[in-house]
Scaffold this active site. Sequence first.
Site, mmCIF file in Angstrom:
data_model
loop_
_atom_site.group_PDB
_atom_site.id
_atom_site.type_symbol
_atom_site.label_atom_id
_atom_site.label_comp_id
_atom_site.label_asym_id
_atom_site.label_seq_id
_atom_site.Cartn_x
_atom_site.Cartn_y
_atom_site.Cartn_z
ATOM 1 N NE ARG A 120 72.770 3.756 79.133
ATOM 2 C CZ ARG A 120 71.924 3.249 80.003
ATOM 3 N NH1 ARG A 120 70.798 3.873 80.266
ATOM 4 N NH2 ARG A 120 72.181 2.130 80.606
ATOM 5 C CG HIS A 154 75.983 -0.391 84.902
ATOM 6 N ND1 HIS A 154 75.704 -1.289 85.905
ATOM 7 C CD2 HIS A 154 74.870 0.367 84.754
ATOM 8 C CE1 HIS A 154 74.481 -1.089 86.354
ATOM 9 N NE2 HIS A 154 73.944 -0.091 85.663
ATOM 10 C CD GLU A 185 76.510 5.628 83.408
ATOM 11 O OE1 GLU A 185 75.840 6.195 84.299
ATOM 12 O OE2 GLU A 185 76.222 4.515 82.950
ATOM 13 C CG ASN A 235 70.086 7.417 78.903
ATOM 14 O OD1 ASN A 235 69.462 6.491 78.369
ATOM 15 N ND2 ASN A 235 70.613 7.314 80.111
ATOM 16 N NE ARG A 270 67.394 -4.621 86.989
ATOM 17 C CZ ARG A 270 68.275 -3.826 86.378
ATOM 18 N NH1 ARG A 270 69.400 -4.320 85.935
ATOM 19 N NH2 ARG A 270 68.019 -2.547 86.217
#
Length: 416
Positions: A91, A180, A384, A7, A241
């Site tokens: 990923r 996600h 993940e 990743n 955010r």
Amino acid sequence: MNILVVNCGSSSIKYQFIEAESRTTMAKGLVDRIGMSGAVLTNTRYDSDTIKLTGDILDHGMAIEYVLAVLLSKNHGVIKDKSEIHAVGHRVVHGAEDFAGSVLITEQVLQSLRDNIELAPLHNPHNIRGIVACRQHLPTIPQVGVFDTAFHQSMEPRAFLYGIPYIFYQKYKIRRYGFHGTSHFFVSSRMAEVLDTPIESLRIVTCHLGNGCSMAAVKHGQSMDTSMGFTPLEGLLMGTRSGDLDPQLILYIMGKEGLTLSEATTLLNKHSGLIGISGESSDMREIENAMEKGNPKARIAFDIFCYRVRKYIGGYAAAMGGVDAVVFTGGIGENSVRVREAVSTGLEFMGIDFDPALNAEGPKERIITRPDSRVTVGVIPTNEELVIALDTMNIVNGGLPPTMKNMVKNRALEAL
Ligand code: ADP
């Protein structure tokens, strides 16, 4: 089959070396500060043997070289020869409409990723760098791309199109993509296992609450809707955010403050959310600590955060025509007793019989509603990397990857 899961971020690479059939992580680590002074590689083996190497790691290629050296190291490694790495799973953040599932990386796939850089300028270039580096150092080993967006390609146009002129979808591919995806897939699948019910008959709301936060309505194993949109800015309030807002307000602020496009982007992505409101921190643990000390701004940041998650649960239950389960995951979802409580209490009207004691403590994976609750709420740690390893193994073996079991045809609207 041994899979190296990679990743790549802008200055870091997270990796895991996984024996896929037995789902065993043999080693995992992080290369941090790539391209900066004092780069660090931390590797932890299955037996907790941990080493830390510091040095100048100039680019992603060099970082992969270091990772391979550690995996092969006599004292700290887990393999004797590179040939014991059977495949690499990457990923990849953005697959746009080109990838509704995981894929063996070919020259053509790499080109599609390059073509989509504009859609994910902060992520895809680094993902591509990681792929190129692995191809360079492991030229004969198959590489697979697993996309954050792919799981959500099952959304219908009514969920993925925005209320702006249709031409912008055709011209610039502006639509909801969602992110996600591997996490929403993993925790919804796991919840079906926990409930011992086929996922094809379940309606599950998944809440991935970490530094980035998103939710998904997973109906019968497919993503029907999700809160992140064209970019990972939309939806829930996050660490830095803003999440949902009136689009006009940013134009208003830009006018008032004389902000450039890039300043406005930074404002919404880096200085908003928990940190923007509280002025304290983007980290939920610190928000909770500040709240305990009576900080009113931390309190309101926490309240907004939880209120939004709650609103989305209600919205997604309505979208799916009901809900059978809700899952919390991600750093906040897995660990914050307070957030789960604030989100889940008072929802008896929709069949959630929340149990504060079960919420407060127990194993990492657990149910936090009472046994007779019509809707089951659970905490499920996400994984993940395992999803990437299993998809990679299945693609390399020529089989159907787990994430694609319930896949429908890509619903892109190019034909209209
Ligand atoms: P990322 O999205 O970067 O993968 P994580 O999933 O690790 O991030 O989530 C990080 C968030 O989880 C931070 O806001 C952190 O404060 C929060 N978190 C971790 N542990 C706890 C805890 N015990 N209580 C509340 N929040 C926590």
